[in-house]
Design an enzyme around this catalytic site. Sequence first.
Site, PDB file in Angstrom:
ATOM      1  N   ARG A   1      -8.977  12.344   3.180  1.00 42.29           N
ATOM      2  CA  ARG A   1      -9.264  10.916   3.211  1.00 42.29           C
ATOM      3  C   ARG A   1     -10.327  10.580   4.249  1.00 42.29           C
ATOM      4  NH1 ARG A   1      -4.470   6.646   3.875  1.00 42.29           N
ATOM      5  NH2 ARG A   1      -4.693   6.532   1.609  1.00 42.29           N
ATOM      6  N   TYR A   2     -10.239  11.155   5.439  1.00 47.48           N
ATOM      7  CA  TYR A   2     -11.169  10.864   6.527  1.00 47.48           C
ATOM      8  C   TYR A   2     -12.259  11.942   6.569  1.00 47.48           C
ATOM      9  CZ  TYR A   2      -7.233   7.907   7.787  1.00 47.48           C
ATOM     10  OH  TYR A   2      -6.222   6.984   7.759  1.00 47.48           O
TER      11      TYR A   2
ATOM     12  N   ARG B   1     -11.729  15.420   8.803  1.00 52.29           N
ATOM     13  CA  ARG B   1     -10.436  16.100   8.870  1.00 52.29           C
ATOM     14  C   ARG B   1      -9.724  16.043   7.525  1.00 52.29           C
ATOM     15  NH1 ARG B   1     -10.914  11.450  11.389  1.00 52.29           N
ATOM     16  NH2 ARG B   1      -9.302   9.840  11.378  1.00 52.29           N
TER      17      ARG B   1
ATOM     18  N   CYS C   1      12.190  19.737   4.984  1.00 58.39           N
ATOM     19  CA  CYS C   1      12.340  19.424   6.398  1.00 58.39           C
ATOM     20  C   CYS C   1      13.664  20.011   6.891  1.00 58.39           C
ATOM     21  CB  CYS C   1      12.344  17.914   6.624  1.00 58.39           C
ATOM     22  SG  CYS C   1      10.716  17.143   6.475  1.00 58.39           S
TER      23      CYS C   1
ATOM     24  N   CYS D   1      14.658  12.105   7.117  1.00 59.27           N
ATOM     25  CA  CYS D   1      14.637  10.757   7.695  1.00 59.27           C
ATOM     26  C   CYS D   1      14.736   9.734   6.571  1.00 59.27           C
ATOM     27  CB  CYS D   1      13.343  10.538   8.471  1.00 59.27           C
ATOM     28  SG  CYS D   1      13.031  11.714   9.799  1.00 59.27           S
TER      29      CYS D   1
ATOM     30  N   CYS E   1      11.310   8.048   5.577  1.00 58.98           N
ATOM     31  CA  CYS E   1      10.182   8.942   5.302  1.00 58.98           C
ATOM     32  C   CYS E   1       9.233   8.325   4.271  1.00 58.98           C
ATOM     33  CB  CYS E   1      10.696  10.284   4.787  1.00 58.98           C
ATOM     34  SG  CYS E   1       9.382  11.457   4.367  1.00 58.98           S
TER      35      CYS E   1
ATOM     36  N   ARG F   1       7.053  10.026   2.668  1.00 53.93           N
ATOM     37  CA  ARG F   1       6.840  11.012   1.602  1.00 53.93           C
ATOM     38  C   ARG F   1       8.162  11.385   0.925  1.00 53.93           C
ATOM     39  NH1 ARG F   1       3.063  14.323   5.249  1.00 53.93           N
ATOM     40  NH2 ARG F   1       1.022  13.389   4.877  1.00 53.93           N
TER      41      ARG F   1
ATOM     42  N   ASP G   1       6.046   2.556   7.053  1.00 53.61           N
ATOM     43  CA  ASP G   1       5.324   2.453   5.786  1.00 53.61           C
ATOM     44  C   ASP G   1       6.201   1.863   4.681  1.00 53.61           C
ATOM     45  OD1 ASP G   1       2.787   3.610   6.584  1.00 53.61           O
ATOM     46  OD2 ASP G   1       3.883   5.485   6.798  1.00 53.61           O
TER      47      ASP G   1
ATOM     48  N   ASP H   1      -0.774   1.956   8.167  1.00 53.97           N
ATOM     49  CA  ASP H   1      -1.498   2.515   7.028  1.00 53.97           C
ATOM     50  C   ASP H   1      -1.517   1.450   5.943  1.00 53.97           C
ATOM     51  OD1 ASP H   1      -2.473   5.384   7.120  1.00 53.97           O
ATOM     52  OD2 ASP H   1      -0.515   5.574   8.076  1.00 53.97           O
TER      53      ASP H   1
ATOM     54  N   LYS I   1      -5.733   4.163   8.188  1.00 50.87           N
ATOM     55  CA  LYS I   1      -5.124   3.598   9.395  1.00 50.87           C
ATOM     56  C   LYS I   1      -5.926   2.405   9.919  1.00 50.87           C
ATOM     57  CE  LYS I   1      -3.078   7.924  11.070  1.00 50.87           C
ATOM     58  NZ  LYS I   1      -3.538   8.768   9.949  1.00 50.87           N
TER      59      LYS I   1
END
Length: 330
Positions: free
Chosen positions: A77-78, A81, A90, A94, A97, A99, A254, A291, A297
């Site tokens: 996206r950026y 990076r 995981c 969480c 989350c 995702r 998010d 986001d 961001k």
Amino acid sequence: MDEFKDWHWQVKHSLKNVSSLGLVSTEDTLVTPYLLSLFQSKAILNQFIETNEKDEKGLKDPLYEKKFTKVKGLIHRYPDRALIVLTNKCFANCRFCFRKNNWDNYEGFSLKKAIEYLNSQTQVREVLISGGDPLTFEDKSLANIIEKIRSIKHIELIRIATRALSVLPYRISDSLIEALKPYKPIWFSIHINHPDEITDDFIEASGKIIDSGFPVVSQTVLLRGINDDAFILKELFCKLVSLRIKPYYLFGCDRAVGNERFRVKIEDALKIIGLLRNNISGLCMPFFALDVDDGGKIILEPNRIISKKDNIYTFKNFEGRQLYYEDAKY
């Protein structure tokens, strides 16, 4: 006790059903025995255990990551990076989350295609390895992936994003550190949300990483009813800095499905940021970011500029006083 501190034992004995403990259990509940031992803290428990409240609001892909997925498991996206979603697994799940849709619908990761893509993108200088949690991989498997990324000439830096220090600090083993040492510089980006997560085991694990030459930054999610309080966040960020960990980002929660009850209004969040700015040093202060759909961001700060006339600004300082500043003229 030695067995309890073995990360493989912890993974093998992780709980997928907590109903026998009087807690709400869901199909995707996952907690390590280590994490369970911290559940006397409601601030920790409420991050990982579902409530009876039904919440279907939100988006399956709140960061629009599919739009920016270039090859299997690689998001670009950026400009300078790229991010690798190495796994959907995981050590603990969480509830907030972003995702969480990947838990059931993960499309996988292709190392071969990722390397081919990164080789073709000479502007990319940094790769973030995320997931899931990349530390769920065995030492040699993870090192093999990092070795191939590091072999790309224009990749200068690798970051590893992990929640392990908060949910399974025993994963930070001597063998892991030795496996990663040849591929420095590697930064660790750790996820931590509350001071109660900073245990003796957390301190030992973070010290092992830092003393071995791997810098550590932290990412925190602002969560309603858990850490949406300036005093709690001040304690967290100051403790992290005392452990040589730089608070990097404080994220607004998010808009993933099921996250509505965790979200803090921007107006309330900026009040918290203002209080923090007034009471802790810049070293302890992370960026507050949201986001925004497919826009990436956005960094937010309370407005310190009250007015401007010609080249004279009126500012508000940390005490709330109005001050005048004469800007340069050219």
